[in-house]
Motif scaffolding. Structure first.
Motif: not given
Ligand code: BT5
Length: 317
Positions: A5-8, A46-52, A216-229
């Motif tokens: 919800x926070x992400x949305x 704080x803002x959301x960033x485009x994971x792609x 990873x996105x398919x595994x956890x069902x939500x966007x994942x940040x490549x820089x953090x990974x």
């Protein structure tokens, strides 16, 4: 509110994001960032960033926790194969710890010249240069790298990664990551190429890979940040290399064995010219797979492709 919800909410707020978050919310958003949600804090909002969106070397360097791996980091828009570029850099004199990362690979390779699907925006395609004290003990390096990756991504909530011998990382039985280890032209360095799927949806994979590959996105069902990974994975690999240098390969291989789903499984080993069936009894400290094939002594398999079988098959028992 849940992280989703926070992400949305951040997503809907666009560039404005959330300013002056109170300490409780700030803590929640930090926890989300630590769990690799694609959220950023610029000191004020704080803002959301485009994971792609494209990977940026400066942004990566700002968050990198490793002490020597990824220093220097070469972040390319495109490479044919980061392994090839890294080997070229070794020939030009680059030191151990150098990492070459590419947004997209036009000729990504697996073992035995197989293709590695490496499109833009969704993966981490990189190669790291190591200089072990001696190349004699080098074979387990690929296993060591896979232990580092597997333990790092297991910290992302929802990602229950395991290893498949020799160095694939699987999630829910499907391949999330592969490692290609090659000798470098200076005769004393190794180049470990890593392909890690992060942001693909099932339909983003080529048809032939849809039932065997996962991100990873398919595994956890939500966007994942490549820089953090990427940050977590480099630290994970660095920890394993440091440990091997301090304590030898034994402890790293103990961890390999606890993560390895092949041990205990019935497998088919594709060797040149013939297939061998058996039960994987263990993995030795030098990385060889011990295979019980019905004879007296288990057979040590040094290299090969294996398939996990659902049931016992072939000549055993
Ligand atoms: C590997 O080979 O698993 C090693 C892959 C290493 C790729 C990295 S990317 C950065 C660096 N630069 C390179 O050029 N390579 C390294 P192997 O075990 O041979 O597996 C190859 C097989 O995996 C293919 O034949 C496909 O079946 C499958 N595959 C290809 N792309 C995939 C993907 N993105 N995700 C999952 N499976 C894939």
């Amino acid at each position: 509110m849940e992280p989703r919800d926070w992400y949305n909410r951040l997503h809907d707020a666009g560039e404005q994001g959330i300013e002056n978050a109170d300490p409780a919310l700030d803590g929640e958003l930090r926890a989300m960032r630590d769990a690799a949600w694609p959220v950023r804090f610029d000191g004020r909002r704080w803002s959301a960033v485009d994971p792609r969106r494209r990977l940026h070397s400066q942004e990566i360097e700002n968050v990198l926790h490793s002490s020597w791996l990824g220093r220097p980091l070469l972040c390319l828009n495109e490479a044919d194969s980061t392994n090839r570029v890294a080997k070229e850099k070794v020939r030009d004199g680059c030191g151990p710890g150098t990492v070459v990362l590419a947004e997209v690979q036009t000729a990504g390779r697996g073992r035995l010249e197989r293709q590695w699907d490496s499109p833009a925006g969704v993966g981490l395609w990189f190669s790291a240069v190591f200089r072990p004290p001696s190349l004699q003990g080098a074979p387990p390096y690929a296993l060591l790298v896979s232990v580092g990756i597997c333990s790092a991504i297991r910290k992302v909530p929802g990602v229950s990664a395991v290893l498949k011998w020799p160095n694939d990382v699987l999630i829910d039985g499907r391949k999330a990551c592969g490692v290609l280890l090659e000798a470098a032209p200076d005769g004393r360095s190794l180049v470990a190429g890593v392909g890690l799927n992060v942001g693909q949806r099932k339909e983003d994979f080529p048809e032939a890979l849809r039932s065997t590959a996962i991100s990873l996105q398919m595994a956890c069902g939500r966007p994942v940040d490549r820089t953090a990974v990427f940050d977590a994975v480099l630290s994970g690999i660095e920890d394993q290399v440091d440990r091997a240098m301090r304590e030898g390969f034994g402890p790293v291989m103990d961890e390999y064995r606890t993560l390895c789903s092949t041990i205990g499984a019935w497998v088919k080993v594709e060797m040149t010219g013939r297939d061998v069936y058996g039960r994987a009894a263990g993995v030795m400290d030098n990385g060889a797979l011990l295979l019980e094939t019905g004879g007296n002594e288990p057979q040590a398999i040094v290299a090969g492709d294996i398939t996990h079988l659902r049931h016992q098959k072939g000549p055993v028992g």
